[in-house]
Design a protein around this motif. Sequence first.
Motif, PDB file in Angstrom:
ATOM      1  N   UNK A   1      57.159  22.930 -40.039  1.00 17.74           N
ATOM      2  CA  UNK A   1      58.376  23.724 -40.230  1.00 17.74           C
ATOM      3  C   UNK A   1      58.970  24.072 -38.872  1.00 17.74           C
ATOM      4  N   UNK A   2      60.246  23.815 -38.725  1.00 10.90           N
ATOM      5  CA  UNK A   2      60.953  24.174 -37.495  1.00 10.90           C
ATOM      6  C   UNK A   2      61.953  25.266 -37.806  1.00 10.90           C
ATOM      7  N   UNK A   3      61.888  26.361 -37.073  1.00 10.76           N
ATOM      8  CA  UNK A   3      62.805  27.483 -37.279  1.00 10.76           C
ATOM      9  C   UNK A   3      63.743  27.561 -36.073  1.00 10.76           C
ATOM     10  N   UNK A   4      65.040  27.343 -36.293  1.00 16.39           N
ATOM     11  CA  UNK A   4      66.033  27.352 -35.212  1.00 16.39           C
ATOM     12  C   UNK A   4      66.857  28.627 -35.256  1.00 16.39           C
ATOM     13  N   UNK A   5      67.334  29.055 -34.088  1.00 13.94           N
ATOM     14  CA  UNK A   5      68.421  30.039 -34.068  1.00 13.94           C
ATOM     15  C   UNK A   5      69.677  29.293 -34.493  1.00 13.94           C
ATOM     16  N   UNK A   6      70.668  30.029 -34.964  1.00 15.80           N
ATOM     17  CA  UNK A   6      71.891  29.377 -35.394  1.00 15.80           C
ATOM     18  C   UNK A   6      72.485  28.544 -34.247  1.00 15.80           C
ATOM     19  N   UNK A   7      72.761  27.280 -34.513  1.00 13.05           N
ATOM     20  CA  UNK A   7      73.388  26.347 -33.569  1.00 13.05           C
ATOM     21  C   UNK A   7      72.539  26.044 -32.326  1.00 13.05           C
ATOM     22  N   UNK A   8      71.278  26.434 -32.332  1.00 10.70           N
ATOM     23  CA  UNK A   8      70.417  26.150 -31.177  1.00 10.70           C
ATOM     24  C   UNK A   8      69.995  24.679 -31.201  1.00 10.70           C
ATOM     25  N   UNK A   9      69.655  24.131 -30.048  1.00  9.68           N
ATOM     26  CA  UNK A   9      69.256  22.728 -29.986  1.00  9.68           C
ATOM     27  C   UNK A   9      67.747  22.572 -30.180  1.00  9.68           C
ATOM     28  N   UNK A  10      67.000  23.576 -29.702  1.00 11.12           N
ATOM     29  CA  UNK A  10      65.555  23.510 -29.835  1.00 11.12           C
ATOM     30  C   UNK A  10      65.065  24.613 -30.773  1.00 11.12           C
TER      31      UNK A  10
END
Lengths: 478, 156
Positions: free
Chosen positions: A143-152
């Motif tokens: 599972x990958x959790x991103x900040x909004x519009x983040x690339x990583x």
Amino acid sequence: MPEYLVRLVQVHESFRKAELQALADVAGVGIEFVKYNQDSPFCIVRLPSDSAAEAVISRSLLSQGIYELWGQGPTYEALHTSIQELSSSKWLKYESTPFRFTLDGFRGTRTQTEQQAIIESFSYLGFNGPIRMRDPDVSFRVFEDYEDKALEPKHLYLGRFVAASGRDAKTAFDLKKRHYISTTSMDAELALLTANIALAATGKLFYDPFMGTGGFPVACAHFGAVVFGSDIDGRSIRGTGGSARKGQVGKKDVGGNFKQYDLESRYLGGFVSDLTNTPLRLLQHSNDSTNGGYLDGIVCDPPYGIREGLKVLGPREKLNVTERATHLDRFKEPTYIPPKRPYSFTAILDDILAFAVATLVENGRLSMWMPTANDEDVELVIPTHPCLEIVSICVQPFNKWSRRLLTYRRLPESEVSPNAPEMAKKEYEKGVKADELNDFRRKYFEGFKEFERLRQEPTPSEEDMMDSKGISGKWRKA
Amino acid sequence: MKLLTLNFLTCAIKTCKTSPASFPLHPRDCELEVVESESVNLPFLKNILPRLMWDELRVIADELGLPALPSTPPTRDDLVEPSSSSTTTISHAQNAGNAAEGQQQAEEKPSQTARDLHRVLLETCIKEGKLVCGNCGHEYKVMEGVANFLLPGHLV
């Protein structure tokens, strides 16, 4: 207790924790929240076992599934280290098992090549079994959790799949496919959620005093409860007059909905009645043990007085002698219609609480919906009763108003504080017109203008706000 | 409406509620219908058993001309077929934990007593007729299986 990752869905956020807690209560297992955030669909909990995890999640509406947590970290490097530490003892167990390995990103995606590279980086787990995308014996997910519009991604998890949720029921009970609905039917997801939070389950008896076309009883029956309900409007139960569905013909009634879902055997029936003059048996005195409560749960969405009238039995004005005589003369005629009058919204909420106290078994639950205007400056008042404990308050926000699902537990007599005063006699709004009796209705039809004005004026003093709705117990909007 | 509902219904008139004669409501001129269920809801019967007003239910069964209910209420053990209890102990030991409880109930077989009780309470419905208060004599009509408890203006 082992840690599990619950993959939640990002809707009705304030209901999610209440639902998981309720489902753990139904399953009779302890649940401990390790990590939970309103803005994240990843929740870490402690549960005793895989079977407990399955029991909890298999009924859940607001999650997708539950995974045994194998590791987590802010970067892939940290994730791999964490997996080494947490789960290396389990690797061998799945050495030759047919498996599946997938990637799930929240607010971010990866190309096919990137996904493949990520999955390959877990090769040290030493799974040599055949890869099966369909029906694998064991399934793993990154599972990958991103900040909004983040690339990583900001955080990563690896989990072994344990059980899927019961979210399918949302589709199965979708109002669009239900034979018989009305203008105020609660949407299937929220009705099922209400049933979950009220602990509907096999062997229990549930009642809805404002059943309408039976959405809540159907939801409770889906989870195994035996249900019955009532409504002041007999037409909604009998179903004559058809449904709100355009162009629908033929007989549609509440019983038909139960037939549609093959839940007929759990439906006791519906009757026409008014909550303020209920035919149900009521516990007369709180210490009357011979005539105890009999309902395991009450679920309802009381009429707000907006789309459907909030009315109770009785004439608008007191009857004079001749009028009384006319009613006495005529009431047995088949065309006689009992008079009804508008009623105070705050009064009906308190009536529901008093009814719940007089009918629920110990620890039985009442889950009811309450609408409120969205205004920071006006104190939100939650109705309370000395014999009921508030379990959870969940909010569904709309633009200018919101509604809350209030859930109460009937306290056993031993837990009711002996000093608790009997429910205070309160002054409710007086009047004969709906607007005089229902603050929320009046504000709604005035377009909540009052609040715009209030917002510009200085905040009223504490004293002014006290008991503005005539109810004890105050909660400030979070 | 299924007959179990009568276990919870009294007269809707407030002044009647305190009188013991207002419970149970007496069915009169009733047309009954039996809607057979595929299986007996044993967990529900077990749960609801202590909440049944047994003497009053006997009166109702008698007034409807149904086979008489036994003079004393059955116990929870009476509802389970005795032979099925041994297997449940084994399964309970195997699945120590909370999931076992549901399985245990699923494996239990309902006894004839349970089936009879299920037939009366959860399969027999009143289609048409009246329910009469023993205290004030007010009649509540049942039409198409839906009872009407709305009170006329002078009784509210």
